[in-house]
Design a protein around this motif. Sequence first.
Motif, PDB file in Angstrom:
ATOM      1  N   LEU A   1       0.675  -1.170  -0.075  1.00  0.00           N
ATOM      2  CA  LEU A   1       0.037  -0.009  -0.073  1.00  0.00           C
ATOM      3  C   LEU A   1       0.740   1.294  -0.225  1.00  0.00           C
ATOM      4  N   CYS A   2       2.037   1.117  -0.065  1.00  0.00           N
ATOM      5  CA  CYS A   2       3.130   2.503  -0.122  1.00  0.00           C
ATOM      6  C   CYS A   2       2.778   3.197  -1.394  1.00  0.00           C
ATOM      7  N   PRO A   3       2.795   4.345  -1.595  1.00  0.00           N
ATOM      8  CA  PRO A   3       3.549   5.340  -0.442  1.00  0.00           C
ATOM      9  C   PRO A   3       2.197   5.747   0.539  1.00  0.00           C
ATOM     10  N   PHE A   4       1.030   5.209   0.491  1.00  0.00           N
ATOM     11  CA  PHE A   4      -0.152   5.694   1.288  1.00  0.00           C
ATOM     12  C   PHE A   4      -0.126   5.272   2.618  1.00  0.00           C
ATOM     13  N   GLN A   5       0.387   4.042   2.784  1.00  0.00           N
ATOM     14  CA  GLN A   5       0.274   3.531   4.132  1.00  0.00           C
ATOM     15  C   GLN A   5       1.645   2.727   4.225  1.00  0.00           C
ATOM     16  N   HIS A   6       2.076   2.551   5.597  1.00  0.00           N
ATOM     17  CA  HIS A   6       2.987   1.829   6.125  1.00  0.00           C
ATOM     18  C   HIS A   6       3.080   0.387   6.180  1.00  0.00           C
ATOM     19  N   ARG A   7       4.082  -0.428   6.349  1.00  0.00           N
ATOM     20  CA  ARG A   7       4.227  -1.919   6.611  1.00  0.00           C
ATOM     21  C   ARG A   7       3.376  -1.895   7.816  1.00  0.00           C
ATOM     22  N   THR A   8       3.411  -1.374   9.074  1.00  0.00           N
ATOM     23  CA  THR A   8       2.613  -1.626  10.074  1.00  0.00           C
ATOM     24  C   THR A   8       0.786  -1.494   9.583  1.00  0.00           C
ATOM     25  N   ASP A   9       0.581  -0.547   8.864  1.00  0.00           N
ATOM     26  CA  ASP A   9      -0.787  -0.448   8.413  1.00  0.00           C
ATOM     27  C   ASP A   9      -1.217  -1.657   7.523  1.00  0.00           C
ATOM     28  N   GLU A  10      -0.273  -2.211   6.600  1.00  0.00           N
ATOM     29  CA  GLU A  10      -0.458  -3.213   5.952  1.00  0.00           C
ATOM     30  C   GLU A  10      -0.556  -4.648   6.763  1.00  0.00           C
ATOM     31  N   ILE A  11       0.293  -4.705   7.740  1.00  0.00           N
ATOM     32  CA  ILE A  11       0.192  -6.053   8.457  1.00  0.00           C
ATOM     33  C   ILE A  11      -1.403  -5.889   9.265  1.00  0.00           C
ATOM     34  N   MET A  12      -1.691  -4.807   9.822  1.00  0.00           N
ATOM     35  CA  MET A  12      -2.800  -4.857  10.491  1.00  0.00           C
ATOM     36  C   MET A  12      -4.084  -5.027   9.531  1.00  0.00           C
ATOM     37  N   ILE A  13      -4.157  -4.278   8.377  1.00  0.00           N
ATOM     38  CA  ILE A  13      -5.195  -4.629   7.535  1.00  0.00           C
ATOM     39  C   ILE A  13      -5.242  -6.166   7.118  1.00  0.00           C
ATOM     40  N   THR A  14      -4.117  -6.725   6.888  1.00  0.00           N
ATOM     41  CA  THR A  14      -4.018  -8.018   6.746  1.00  0.00           C
ATOM     42  C   THR A  14      -4.529  -9.202   7.741  1.00  0.00           C
ATOM     43  N   LEU A  15      -4.240  -8.623   8.763  1.00  0.00           N
ATOM     44  CA  LEU A  15      -4.599  -9.403  10.215  1.00  0.00           C
ATOM     45  C   LEU A  15      -6.045  -9.287  10.543  1.00  0.00           C
ATOM     46  N   ASP A  16      -6.559  -7.999  10.190  1.00  0.00           N
ATOM     47  CA  ASP A  16      -8.020  -7.901  10.298  1.00  0.00           C
ATOM     48  C   ASP A  16      -8.803  -8.756   9.288  1.00  0.00           C
ATOM     49  N   ASN A  17      -8.465  -8.770   8.297  1.00  0.00           N
ATOM     50  CA  ASN A  17      -9.052  -9.652   7.157  1.00  0.00           C
ATOM     51  C   ASN A  17      -8.989 -11.081   7.388  1.00  0.00           C
ATOM     52  N   ILE A  18      -7.843 -11.683   7.802  1.00  0.00           N
ATOM     53  CA  ILE A  18      -7.568 -13.004   8.433  1.00  0.00           C
ATOM     54  C   ILE A  18      -8.677 -13.357   9.440  1.00  0.00           C
TER      55      ILE A  18
ATOM     56  N   THR B   1      -0.212   4.311  11.202  1.00  0.00           N
ATOM     57  CA  THR B   1      -1.129   4.985  12.024  1.00  0.00           C
ATOM     58  C   THR B   1      -1.036   4.798  13.427  1.00  0.00           C
ATOM     59  N   LYS B   2      -1.425   5.905  14.292  1.00  0.00           N
ATOM     60  CA  LYS B   2      -1.003   5.768  15.676  1.00  0.00           C
ATOM     61  C   LYS B   2      -1.725   4.454  16.332  1.00  0.00           C
ATOM     62  N   ILE B   3      -3.121   4.182  15.948  1.00  0.00           N
ATOM     63  CA  ILE B   3      -3.940   3.165  16.362  1.00  0.00           C
ATOM     64  C   ILE B   3      -3.112   1.847  16.143  1.00  0.00           C
ATOM     65  N   ASN B   4      -2.663   1.832  14.791  1.00  0.00           N
ATOM     66  CA  ASN B   4      -1.912   0.345  14.475  1.00  0.00           C
ATOM     67  C   ASN B   4      -0.632   0.279  15.215  1.00  0.00           C
ATOM     68  N   ARG B   5       0.095   1.480  15.558  1.00  0.00           N
ATOM     69  CA  ARG B   5       1.428   1.454  16.346  1.00  0.00           C
ATOM     70  C   ARG B   5       1.042   0.605  17.436  1.00  0.00           C
ATOM     71  N   LYS B   6      -0.149   1.323  18.223  1.00  0.00           N
ATOM     72  CA  LYS B   6      -0.353   0.763  19.702  1.00  0.00           C
ATOM     73  C   LYS B   6      -0.920  -0.806  19.492  1.00  0.00           C
ATOM     74  N   ARG B   7      -1.446  -1.182  18.597  1.00  0.00           N
ATOM     75  CA  ARG B   7      -1.978  -2.371  18.597  1.00  0.00           C
ATOM     76  C   ARG B   7      -0.689  -3.277  18.130  1.00  0.00           C
ATOM     77  N   ILE B   8       0.429  -2.938  17.524  1.00  0.00           N
ATOM     78  CA  ILE B   8       1.552  -3.927  17.575  1.00  0.00           C
ATOM     79  C   ILE B   8       2.514  -4.099  18.965  1.00  0.00           C
ATOM     80  N   ILE B   9       2.260  -3.240  19.626  1.00  0.00           N
ATOM     81  CA  ILE B   9       3.258  -3.121  20.693  1.00  0.00           C
ATOM     82  C   ILE B   9       3.711  -4.495  21.374  1.00  0.00           C
ATOM     83  N   ASN B  10       2.690  -5.469  21.867  1.00  0.00           N
ATOM     84  CA  ASN B  10       3.303  -6.650  22.655  1.00  0.00           C
ATOM     85  C   ASN B  10       3.200  -7.772  21.534  1.00  0.00           C
TER      86      ASN B  10
END
Length: 185
Positions: free
Chosen positions: A111-128, A150-159
């Motif tokens: 999804l570059c350059p519009f979204q970062h890898r963190t967001d790509e991962i979270m979008i994929t996880l949500d779909n799975i 995004t700030k929300i996705n950065r928080k979601r991956i912390i652990n």
Amino acid sequence: MSISKMMNFDNLRSLSDDDEDDFEKYNINEIKIIFLDIDGVLNIYNESHINKIHLTRLVNIINNTNSKIVLSTSWRNLIQKRRELWNEFEKVGILKEKVIISNKYEMTPDLCPFQHRTDEIMITLDNIKKKFNVKSWLILDDMDLLNRGTKINRKRIINNFIRCNSKCGLTNKQMKEAIYKLNLD
């Protein structure tokens, strides 16, 4: 003991895109997922080939957790690199059809350059998660994902994020941490 002899993937399965809606017939109640980067995780800075020691550590993680792999690496966008990756995995007994959820979820979207890898991962996880019961998940990456996306996705991956040092790749300590986190109940 050789890496191939250490592998035991008899109980892992992959679903075709046609079958993923009916995953109960495959007795997949829960899955564990590793979002996998290659550069800086399975190879080290200035090396273009996969390091056997780091690959052995990944094998141990998969073997001890029965996790599935979703490629989040930039290698996912290059057919030759992706082919090279699966060939290296196959040499040590990691068969694509055994460790991916389905062809649809082999890799995250680019999804570059519009979204970062963190967001790509979270979008994929949500779909799975719409199709499967995800028991645990983890990101192995050398990129500073906690400061990108995004700030929300950065928080979601912390652990669920293990950051590798690109100069030394996946360490023994990180391998043990990954096994522990993926096997948490």
